[in-house]
Design a protein around this motif. Structure first.
Motif, PDB file in Angstrom:
ATOM      1  N   UNK A  31       0.904  -1.279   0.070  1.00 40.99           N
ATOM      2  CA  UNK A  31       0.021  -0.085  -0.161  1.00 40.99           C
ATOM      3  C   UNK A  31       0.839   1.214   0.094  1.00 40.99           C
ATOM      4  N   UNK A  32       0.967   2.070  -0.976  1.00 38.74           N
ATOM      5  CA  UNK A  32       1.638   2.956  -1.260  1.00 38.74           C
ATOM      6  C   UNK A  32       1.055   4.310  -1.425  1.00 38.74           C
ATOM      7  N   UNK A 198      -1.919  -1.270  -3.891  1.00 37.71           N
ATOM      8  CA  UNK A 198      -2.543   0.138  -3.652  1.00 37.71           C
ATOM      9  C   UNK A 198      -1.747   1.308  -3.788  1.00 37.71           C
ATOM     10  N   UNK A 199      -2.190   2.217  -4.968  1.00 37.61           N
ATOM     11  CA  UNK A 199      -1.582   3.529  -4.966  1.00 37.61           C
ATOM     12  C   UNK A 199      -2.484   4.427  -4.369  1.00 37.61           C
ATOM     13  N   UNK A 200      -2.424   5.103  -3.433  1.00 40.16           N
ATOM     14  CA  UNK A 200      -3.636   6.252  -2.843  1.00 40.16           C
ATOM     15  C   UNK A 200      -2.771   7.735  -2.666  1.00 40.16           C
ATOM     16  N   UNK A 212      -0.398   3.205   4.739  1.00 40.35           N
ATOM     17  CA  UNK A 212       0.405   3.254   3.878  1.00 40.35           C
ATOM     18  C   UNK A 212       1.704   2.357   4.417  1.00 40.35           C
ATOM     19  N   UNK A 213       2.237   1.493   3.743  1.00 39.23           N
ATOM     20  CA  UNK A 213       3.580   0.660   3.946  1.00 39.23           C
ATOM     21  C   UNK A 213       4.591   1.649   3.535  1.00 39.23           C
ATOM     22  N   UNK A 228       9.494   4.615   4.449  1.00 37.24           N
ATOM     23  CA  UNK A 228       8.381   4.028   5.145  1.00 37.24           C
ATOM     24  C   UNK A 228       7.659   5.362   5.964  1.00 37.24           C
ATOM     25  N   UNK A 229       6.944   5.151   6.456  1.00 38.08           N
ATOM     26  CA  UNK A 229       6.106   6.319   7.241  1.00 38.08           C
ATOM     27  C   UNK A 229       6.919   7.083   8.356  1.00 38.08           C
TER      28      UNK A 229
END
Ligand code: ADP
Ligand code: MG
Ligand code: MG
Length: 248
Positions: A31-32, A198-200, A212-213, A228-229
């Protein structure tokens, strides 16, 4: 292997260079999030990936195959589906028909399948599954245009995943929502993207850091950081260019 890869992607409109050499690799199942100020080019990036218009130069790869230059319907049938910053559903069709339409559409060129009883039964079953997943069973026959804004956004997410795409692009799916609506939307996004890529694009940093990863920061058409976050939060360049505004 990366499920989605952008290679030296550029887009100019006339003399305006909007996307200025973007490299990005999103592994399968990640999830990006793409964050950045208004006008950075986030929606333009989605338009390039989904085939709304071709890049000026560079490539978009989906599952190792080049998709840039192909029309949106072909890219969709190769397994990539997107939502839009402005909600894009059929207002005069029922909730159920919106979903069924998306499922049938994903059969694409196998058009004659639409007439096979087995395919129609499968499509109906899949539509009911998604209806349940997005929590709109009670609104099955409601015209989509009469739903609340948050339910319209939930339906749009349902439409986006109904055809079984494995790469999902969501453009500001929680913009304009209350805290409670946002929490519900995040829960839905988490469930429907399980096992998908996922691209969000999001401005709500609570959503971004919770979901998000990895995160990429887009500023004036360039990715200034990916990480990373924790890495993004601690990056002074990111703070200076953007995060200071929204996530201090
Ligand atoms: P974001 O989604 O990050 O807010 P956009 O991708 O919508 O930003 O827009 C980035 C820039 O590209 C803006 O300056 C916008 O005006 C410009 N732009 C987007 N699409 C077009 C287009 N089709 N023609 C000309 N300029 C465009
Ligand atoms: Mg914007
Ligand atoms: Mg945008």
């Amino acid at each position: 292997m990366s499920d989605l890869e952008l290679r030296a992607l550029r887009k100019s409109f006339g003399s305006a260079d909007i996307i200025r050499g973007v490299d990005l690799a999103v592994p399968a199942g990640e999830r990006h999030a793409v964050i950045g100020p208004n006008g950075a080019g986030k929606s333009t990036l989605f338009n390039l990936i989904s085939g709304a218009f071709p890049p000026t130069s560079g490539e978009v790869m989906l599952g190792g195959e080049r998709i840039s230059g192909r029309p949106p319907y072909e890219i969709n049938r190769r397994g990539l589906s997107r939502s839009f910053q402005v909600t894009n559903i059929f207002h005069n069709m029922s909730v159920y028909e919106n979903l069924r339409c998306a499922v049938l559409w994903s059969l694409g060129y196998r058009y004659t399948l639409w007439r096979s009883a087995a395919a129609l039964k499968d499509a109906a079953e899949r539509s009911r599954e998604v209806l349940h997943l997005i929590g709109l069973d009670h609104a099955r026959e409601t015209p989509a245009g009469l739903l609340s804004y948050a339910d319209q956004r939930a339906l749009e997410i349902g439409v986006t995943i109904a055809g079984g795409a494995r790469v999902i692009l969501l453009d500001e799916p929680t913009a304009g929502m209350s805290r409670a609506e946002t929490d519900r939307a995040v829960d839905l996004i988490r469930r429907v993207t399980e096992g998908r890529t996922l691209l969000i694009v999001e401005h709500d940093m609570g959503v971004v850091f919770g979901l998000a990863d990895r995160i990429s920061v887009l500023v004036y058409g360039e990715v200034i950081a990916t990480g990373t976050p924790a890495e993004i939060r601690g990056d002074p360049r990111v703070r200076e260019a953007y995060l200071g505004e929204e996530a201090a």
